[in-house]
Write an enzyme that holds these catalytic residues in place. Structure first.
Site, PDB file in Angstrom:
ATOM      1  N   PRO A 134       1.123  -1.341   0.082  1.00  0.00           N
ATOM      2  CA  PRO A 134      -0.334   0.390  -0.142  1.00  0.00           C
ATOM      3  C   PRO A 134       0.699   1.412  -0.078  1.00  0.00           C
ATOM      4  O   PRO A 134       1.663   0.964   0.176  1.00  0.00           O
ATOM      5  CB  PRO A 134      -1.435   0.066   1.202  1.00  0.00           C
ATOM      6  CG  PRO A 134       0.032  -0.962   1.586  1.00  0.00           C
ATOM      7  CD  PRO A 134       0.537  -1.949   0.924  1.00  0.00           C
ATOM      8  N   GLY A 149       3.075   4.646   0.448  1.00  0.00           N
ATOM      9  CA  GLY A 149       3.486   5.104   2.055  1.00  0.00           C
ATOM     10  C   GLY A 149       4.163   3.646   2.762  1.00  0.00           C
ATOM     11  O   GLY A 149       4.439   3.967   4.418  1.00  0.00           O
ATOM     12  N   THR A 172       9.306   2.873  -2.130  1.00  0.00           N
ATOM     13  CA  THR A 172      10.430   3.950  -2.794  1.00  0.00           C
ATOM     14  C   THR A 172      11.514   4.167  -2.123  1.00  0.00           C
ATOM     15  O   THR A 172      12.902   4.386  -2.039  1.00  0.00           O
ATOM     16  CB  THR A 172      10.103   5.633  -3.144  1.00  0.00           C
ATOM     17  OG1 THR A 172       8.366   5.698  -3.736  1.00  0.00           O
ATOM     18  CG2 THR A 172      10.624   6.045  -3.825  1.00  0.00           C
ATOM     19  N   GLU A 174     -23.709   9.327  17.990  1.00  0.00           N
ATOM     20  CA  GLU A 174     -22.254   9.299  18.748  1.00  0.00           C
ATOM     21  C   GLU A 174     -22.500   8.599  19.888  1.00  0.00           C
ATOM     22  O   GLU A 174     -22.089   7.581  20.344  1.00  0.00           O
ATOM     23  CB  GLU A 174     -21.232   9.777  18.779  1.00  0.00           C
ATOM     24  CG  GLU A 174     -21.128  11.583  18.132  1.00  0.00           C
ATOM     25  CD  GLU A 174     -20.598  10.662  16.036  1.00  0.00           C
ATOM     26  OE1 GLU A 174     -20.453   9.285  16.532  1.00  0.00           O
ATOM     27  OE2 GLU A 174     -21.066  10.094  14.933  1.00  0.00           O
ATOM     28  N   HIS A 231     -23.605   4.803  19.201  1.00  0.00           N
ATOM     29  CA  HIS A 231     -22.159   3.978  19.119  1.00  0.00           C
ATOM     30  C   HIS A 231     -21.705   3.411  20.089  1.00  0.00           C
ATOM     31  O   HIS A 231     -21.209   2.462  20.014  1.00  0.00           O
ATOM     32  CB  HIS A 231     -21.169   4.767  18.352  1.00  0.00           C
ATOM     33  CG  HIS A 231     -21.554   4.888  16.931  1.00  0.00           C
ATOM     34  ND1 HIS A 231     -22.104   4.153  15.752  1.00  0.00           N
ATOM     35  CD2 HIS A 231     -21.748   6.588  15.758  1.00  0.00           C
ATOM     36  CE1 HIS A 231     -22.307   4.659  14.410  1.00  0.00           C
ATOM     37  NE2 HIS A 231     -22.015   6.137  14.437  1.00  0.00           N
ATOM     38  N   ASP A 254     -21.729   5.256   7.749  1.00  0.00           N
ATOM     39  CA  ASP A 254     -21.183   3.940   8.849  1.00  0.00           C
ATOM     40  C   ASP A 254     -22.357   2.882   7.563  1.00  0.00           C
ATOM     41  O   ASP A 254     -22.032   2.080   7.628  1.00  0.00           O
ATOM     42  CB  ASP A 254     -23.204   4.079   9.797  1.00  0.00           C
ATOM     43  CG  ASP A 254     -22.604   5.015  11.000  1.00  0.00           C
ATOM     44  OD1 ASP A 254     -20.885   5.793  11.384  1.00  0.00           O
ATOM     45  OD2 ASP A 254     -22.985   6.088  11.921  1.00  0.00           O
TER      46      ASP A 254
HETATM   47  C1  NHX Z   1     -22.877  16.435   5.296  1.00  0.00           C
HETATM   48  N1  NHX Z   1     -21.779  15.175   6.908  1.00  0.00           N
HETATM   49  O1  NHX Z   1     -22.699  16.096   4.744  1.00  0.00           O
HETATM   50  C2  NHX Z   1     -22.445  15.880   6.756  1.00  0.00           C
HETATM   51  C3  NHX Z   1     -21.564  17.364   7.264  1.00  0.00           C
HETATM   52  C4  NHX Z   1     -24.862  11.851  11.955  1.00  0.00           C
HETATM   53  C5  NHX Z   1     -23.656  12.935  13.791  1.00  0.00           C
HETATM   54  N2  NHX Z   1     -24.253  16.452   5.447  1.00  0.00           N
HETATM   55  O2  NHX Z   1     -21.672   8.304  11.501  1.00  0.00           O
HETATM   56  O3  NHX Z   1     -20.959  13.398   9.953  1.00  0.00           O
HETATM   57  O4  NHX Z   1     -23.898  13.875   7.934  1.00  0.00           O
HETATM   58  O5  NHX Z   1     -20.483   8.205  13.728  1.00  0.00           O
HETATM   59  C6  NHX Z   1     -25.042  14.299   1.004  1.00  0.00           C
HETATM   60  C7  NHX Z   1     -26.125  14.036   2.197  1.00  0.00           C
HETATM   61  C8  NHX Z   1     -21.619  12.814   4.518  1.00  0.00           C
HETATM   62  C9  NHX Z   1     -23.644  13.932   1.579  1.00  0.00           C
HETATM   63  C10 NHX Z   1     -25.562  13.788   3.282  1.00  0.00           C
HETATM   64  C11 NHX Z   1     -22.053  12.701   2.632  1.00  0.00           C
HETATM   65  C12 NHX Z   1     -23.912  12.728   4.877  1.00  0.00           C
HETATM   66  C13 NHX Z   1     -20.079  10.160  11.150  1.00  0.00           C
HETATM   67  C14 NHX Z   1     -22.311  11.660   6.148  1.00  0.00           C
HETATM   68  C15 NHX Z   1     -22.065  11.589  12.066  1.00  0.00           C
HETATM   69  N3  NHX Z   1     -20.338   9.470  13.137  1.00  0.00           N
HETATM   70  N4  NHX Z   1     -22.416  11.815   8.293  1.00  0.00           N
HETATM   71  C16 NHX Z   1     -20.881   9.503  12.345  1.00  0.00           C
HETATM   72  C17 NHX Z   1     -21.574  12.190   9.550  1.00  0.00           C
HETATM   73  C18 NHX Z   1     -22.963  13.416   7.743  1.00  0.00           C
HETATM   74  C19 NHX Z   1     -23.376  11.903   5.336  1.00  0.00           C
HETATM   75  C20 NHX Z   1     -23.139  13.185   2.720  1.00  0.00           C
HETATM   76  C21 NHX Z   1     -24.114  13.360   3.728  1.00  0.00           C
HETATM   77  C22 NHX Z   1     -23.345  12.409  12.358  1.00  0.00           C
HETATM   78  C23 NHX Z   1     -21.612  11.055  10.697  1.00  0.00           C
HETATM   79  C24 NHX Z   1     -22.666  12.472   7.428  1.00  0.00           C
HETATM   80 ZN    ZN Z   2     -22.412   7.403  12.937  1.00  0.00          ZN
END
Ligand code: NHX
Ligand code: ZN
Length: 686
Positions: A249, A251, A255, A472, A475, A546
């Site tokens: 993988p 890193g 090299t 959280e 989890h 998740d």
């Molecule tokens: C977002 N991210 O992008 C936000 C910033 C559930 C407290 N909307 O599982 O960060 O919600 O245990 C489009 C639509 C990523 C793009 C929805 C990209 C959702 C991480 C997921 C914490 N911790 N989830 C976790 C989390 C999010 C996500 C997306 C999207 C949260 C969780 C992202």
């Molecule tokens: Zn989560």
């Protein structure tokens, strides 16, 4: 297995000056031109000679001022005046002494006259003299000379080509991209771009600088030995291998290992990247390969290192851009023939590195080409500690710094990641104006590298904050109560990078994962969503990452690891990477349906399990979430206070106690003759 600290990775690398051809310095041309221009003007004299007219000549003749007349090249007449004439004051514009050319002994003419018609010039002069009353004896006849200024001629011949050359060189320089990388220009397109490291270009890296990677090191060291004393191996009838492929993988120090070989081998070392072969022009890649091998053979014994060989070595005939005869394939074919083209004992050994061994062409991997494949893996605990030691050398640490602890905190990190952690921690400490780097700086650096930049200023509403906290906490609660879950060490609701919150685990370093472990992992991954549902009765998009993770895991369980009863011990995993699975699935529609069903079942069961755990611990869950909302970051100690000891730890202790009691039993039972033999080992240990 370490890269140099990231920032001096490039810095320490010595530019090999061998490949740079002696270049013609354009400044010289300008200098020559300037000097010749100066000479040119000096030879022609300082002041230009005064021109004169027909009437003036008549007057000069009348005054008997002319000493001699020289007609040069049939079109110019030089008029030399008598000394008395100059002193007479009739020619105020002329200096009283006859002028001389700069540094030349030749006297200079006082006037020049442009002759219009050669045939009438002499008669005109003689006529004028006669009419001025010159006697036959006094008459001045013009002398005729052909003068040639060879220097001026030569210079004017040279000037034009010189200008052209200057222009051309200028253009070439522009074309080769400002001369970057030394050799360039349109004519070196087919030349290999390999850097050569010789004895004189000392690469300082040695095997001692490579921490961990013991097996890979011995393997590579042997290659160096092949080149140093081949007799030792060939005398027994063995053949020297042609090449070794470093696989691992990113890193992990492939090299780096090659650089150490260069430092240790004391033979010329050619270094080139696979992408250096690739160019827009047709046939260039192949000719570069040819050139590389030609150079290598001239310098044998030597080592050729091709980094990122997958750029050229990708399997032929796959994802072809409509036309099987593309440039990359030609390059690969050339590489294949070159590698098999020379005798075994030619003393050229090819090292190549890639992190995508699965996509390499099979022909490249067969014996006779890359006979050996050296797998370079991610470092384990002890290796990480060794790597930390290497990278911590230049860093000023606080007293009593625990390197072993750092190694424990960085599972799954590569050598390059660790280098990055060390560097980042020093920067963080510097930002805080500290004089030494402390443990906390390292922890911050790890968080920064794993999770991305902390974004405390991100505005999050109270409702959302609560959702995040309960997610959280979900989890954390589930993982705390499952036997096979990885130990949790930190929960945070501070947004970082792309995530709004995270529960951090320290995954066990194991080679095998059991079904129970995967199922527990899936259950606590679903704990976030389950908690949202249980507490608010609403679910959010936040569980995306998740769900993505567990879906992949579930499909892997069913279709790769044979972990579902309905599908059975079947794996559709393809490690050869050669067949085109992308379009046609290797199983029937019915099996596909069955796989989907099984996956759904596994996930549904896991979700139920997660919810079950949460329901049973709803008090602890809310307590935890409230604590999270208050403190934003909590550690395993807080969890232990709320829930008591982790289930897995409890079980472990139970087992230990059990074993201990058995041991004491054994000691007391030693009297029984049949059991003495069996238990004696345990007794020795105790
Ligand atoms: C977002 N991210 O992008 C936000 C910033 C559930 C407290 N909307 O599982 O960060 O919600 O245990 C489009 C639509 C990523 C793009 C929805 C990209 C959702 C991480 C997921 C914490 N911790 N989830 C976790 C989390 C999010 C996500 C997306 C999207 C949260 C969780 C992202
Ligand atoms: Zn989560």
């Amino acid at each position: 297995m370490t890269e140099n600290t990231t920032n001096n990775n490039q810095g320490t690398e010595k530019k090999p000056d061998k490949t740079i051809k002696p270049r013609f310095n354009t400044n010289w041309i300008f200098a020559v031109l300037a000097v010749s221009l100066i000479l040119f003007s000096l030879l022609n004299g300082g002041k230009p000679v005064q021109k004169t007219t027909t009437s003036e000549i008549k007057e000069m003749i009348a005054n008997r001022d002319i000493e001699k007349l020289i007609v040069i090249n049939k079109d110019q007449a030089e008029i030399y005046l008598k000394k008395e004439a100059l002193e007479s004051g009739r020619y105020p514009k002329l200096p009283t002494k006859p002028g001389t050319g700069f540094g030349m002994s030749l006297p200079k003419a006082n006037f020049t006259y442009t002759i219009g018609d050669m045939s009438s010039f002499e008669p005109f002069i003689l006529e004028a003299q006669k009419s001025a009353g010159y006697t036959e004896k006094e008459l001045i006849y013009p002398d005729y000379q052909t003068r040639k200024n060879y220097l001026v001629d030569a210079l004017s011949w040279l000037l034009f080509p010189a200008l052209l050359i200057v222009l051309w060189l200028f253009l070439m320089k522009r074309m080769s991209g400002g001369g970057a990388g030394g050799a360039g220009g349109i004519f070196s397109v087919g030349k290999s771009r390999a850097q050569i490291f010789d004895k004189d270009t000392n690469v300082k890296l040695t095997f001692n600088d490579v921490a961990g990677l013991e097996e890979a090191k011995t393997e590579v060291m042997e290659i160096v030995d092949f080149l140093k004393n081949p007799k030792k191996y060939t005398s027994l009838g063995g053949k020297i291998p042609k090449g070794a492929l470093l696989i691992g993988p990113p890193g992990t120090g492939k090299t780096m290992l090659a650089k150490a070989v260069a430092g240790e081998a004391n033979v010329p070392f050619f270094s080139i990247s696979g992408s250096d072969f690739v160019e827009m022009f047709v046939g260039v890649g192949a000719s570069r390969v040819r050139d590389l091998f030609k150079q290598a053979k001239e310098k044998a014994p030597c080592i050729v290192f091709i980094d990122e060989i997958d750029a050229v070595g990708r399997a032929r005939g796959r994802n072809a851009n409509f036309g099987s005869n593309d440039e990359r394939e030609n390059t690969l074919n050339q590489l294949l023939t070159e590698m098999d083209g020379f005798g075994t004992n030619m003393g050229v050994i090819i090292l190549a590195a890639t992190n995508r061994a699965d996509i390499l062409d099979r022909a490249l991997l067969r014996a006779g080409r890359f006979d050996r494949q050296i797998h370079v893996e991610l470092p384990d605990l002890t290796e990480r500690e060794a790597i930390f030691k290497v990278h911590l050398r230049p860093i000023k640490l606080e007293k009593g710094f625990d390197i072993g602890f750092m190694a424990k905190q960085t599972p799954g990190f590569s050598g390059a990641d660790i280098a990055n952690v060390c560097n980042e921690s020093a920067l963080i400490a510097a930002r805080k104006n500290k004089t030494v780097v402390e443990k906390q700086d390292f922890l911050d650096a790890i968080d920064r590298i794993v999770g991305g930049l902390e974004r405390k200023s991100k505005i999050i509403s109270m409702v959302e904050k609560k959702t995040i906290a309960y997610h959280e906490a979900g989890h954390a609660t589930v993982s705390w109560h499952l036997e096979h879950a990885s130990p949790l060490f930190k929960v945070t609701i501070i947004p970082r990078g792309k995530t709004l919150g995270a529960a951090w685990y320290l995954p066990e370093e194991r080679q095998l994962t059991t079904r129970e472990q995967i199922l527990d992992e899936m259950a606590y991954a679903l704990g976030g969503r389950a908690s949202e549902e249980l507490i608010f009765g609403k679910i959010s998009t936040g569980a995306l990452s998740d769900l993505e993770k567990i879906t992949k895991q579930a499909y892997a369980m069913v279709s790769f690891f044979g972990m579902s009863e309905k599908i059975g011990n079947i794996s559709f995993y393809d490690s050869s990477g050669q067949s085109d699975f992308g379009f046609t699935k290797p199983y029937s529609e019915k099996t596909a349906e069955l796989i989907d069903q099984e996956v759904n079942l596994i996930i549904a069961e896991s979700y139920v399990r997660a919810k079950e755990v949460l329901k049973n611990n709803i008090k602890g869950l809310t307590e935890l979430a409230e604590l999270l909302l208050e403190k934003e970051v909590i550690f395993s100690e807080d969890l232990e206070r709320i829930f008591g000891k982790r289930k897995a730890d409890l079980l472990k202790e139970e087992r230990k106690a059990e074993a201990k009691s058995k041991q004491t039993e054994a000691v007391t039972e030693t009297a029984t003759p049949e059991k003495t033999v069996k238990k004696s080992k345990t007794k020795d240990k105790a």
